[in-house]
Design an enzyme around this catalytic site. Structure first.
Site, short mmCIF file in Angstrom:
data_model
loop_
_atom_site.label_atom_id
_atom_site.label_comp_id
_atom_site.label_asym_id
_atom_site.label_seq_id
_atom_site.Cartn_x
_atom_site.Cartn_y
_atom_site.Cartn_z
N CYS A 114 0.80 -1.22 0.00
CA CYS A 114 0.00 0.00 0.00
C CYS A 114 0.84 1.27 0.00
O CYS A 114 0.35 2.34 -0.37
CB CYS A 114 -0.95 0.00 1.20
N HIS A 261 -3.63 7.10 1.65
CA HIS A 261 -3.90 5.80 1.04
C HIS A 261 -5.32 5.39 1.41
O HIS A 261 -5.73 5.48 2.57
CB HIS A 261 -2.90 4.76 1.52
N ASN A 291 -10.10 -0.38 -1.75
CA ASN A 291 -8.66 -0.24 -1.53
C ASN A 291 -7.94 -0.84 -2.73
O ASN A 291 -7.93 -2.05 -2.92
CB ASN A 291 -8.27 -0.97 -0.24
#
Length: 334
Positions: A114, A261, A291
């Site tokens: 990520c 993020h 995500n």
């Protein structure tokens, strides 16, 4: 020392929209359960044969290059962030080089989950500031949907992730705007709290999995200790944002836009409240895309720019936290 600035940016997501109601037909879940825990309403999943990690990266890159005003021949390096390459090896950087018809320039693949895009941006920034390159194509693309356990057993993870790609062209600049600083961290002590354990040489290799033919083997599906990750994420997000601000003698009040993020809307809301930022100072799009791992920040950055939420002179903060654990931030003067 030269300065580096984002000269063009773009993103691509598949057309296939998967709603929470769609997932409820595959597993024991529902829209209320997913939104309460993650804030996600829908995400995009590729259709087999239509998109890949590389093809989505190519589409995002073409938009970024066109907007940058830089010619394809002027791109002199590629940095590609992903944890879902088309092949176990080689990485997608070389495939991107081929599909775009670029010269035989270097292609570096980044695996920082990520935090991948911010890590990639930091590397590209250093290459430009030291004078090695002038225009670097930074791409982050992920296909998570094909590797998820789309059953009730895997719902805690599988409802979160989506597919997509984002890209920027980072170019040499002589003015004061651009990337002011980047800050990178890791803590491998917690590596297994958010991980895919197989296939891997340290554990179960492909031949082991095939030999066992065990349908109950969960080692090749993502595992996440959700509460543990959440607790660490909010701490590390705060630390790395403060670190970036302090390095540039900035205050929280100087932040024009924070792009975190897109891990979980609840994490973003926690950070927003902790820093006392209003809704116009934080950009979230996890509600639409889920995500998308390394791709989430460049997708959000490009979408925020397209919506006119970023203007010349703005101070942007990019911040990420994820598997590894790794976390990172970038401070940008637009």
């Amino acid at each position: 020392m030269f300065q580096s600035k984002i000269s063009g940016l773009g993103f691509y997501v598949p057309d296939n929209v998967v709603t929470n109601d769609d997932l409820s037909k595959l597993m024991d879940t529902n829209d209320e359960w997913i939104q309460e825990r993650t804030g996600i309403q829908e995400r995009r999943h590729i259709k087999r044969g239509e998109d890949t990690t590389t093809s989505m990266g190519v589409k995002a890159a073409k938009i970024a290059i066109e907007r940058s005003g830089v010619s394809y021949d002027d791109i002199d390096f590629i940095v590609f962030a992903t944890i879902s390459p088309d092949y176990y090896f080689p990485g997608p950087g070389v495939e991107l080089q081929k599909e775009l018809g670029l010269k035989t320039i270097g292609a570096l693949d980044i695996r920082n989950q990520c935090s991948g895009f911010v890590y990639a941006l930091s590397i590209a920034d250093q290459f430009i500031k030291t004078g090695m390159y002038k225009n670097i194509l930074v791409v982050a693309s992920e296909v998570q949907s094909l590797g998820l356990d789309m059953t009730t057993r895997g719902r805690g993870v599988s409802v979160i992730f989506g597919d997509g790609a984002g890209a920027v062209v980072l170019s040499r600049s002589n003015d004061e705007s651009g990337i002011l600083s980047t800050h990178l961290h890791s803590e491998g002590e917690h590596a297994k709290e958010l991980a895919v354990l197989a296939p891997g040489m340290g554990g179960r290799w492909v031949t082991d999995i095939l030999a066992d033919n065990n349908p109950d083997d969960e080692s090749y599906f993502p595992y996440m200790n959700g509460q543990f990750v959440f607790k660490h994420a909010v701490v590390r997000f705060s630390e790395v944002i403060h670190e970036g601000l302090q390095a540039n003698n900035l205050q929280v009040s100087d932040i024009d836009l924070l792009i975190p993020h897109q891990a979980n809307l609840r994490i973003s809301q926690f950070i927003q409240k902790k820093f006392g930022l209003n809704d116009d100072q934080v950009f979230n799009n996890i509600q639409k895309y889920g995500n998308t791992t390394a791709a989430s920040i460049p997708i959000a950055l490009a979408e925020a720019w397209e919506q006119g939420k970023i203007k010349k002179g703005d101070t942007l903060v990019l911040a990420a936290f994820g598997s590894g654990f790794t976390w990172a931030s970038a401070i940008i003067k637009w």
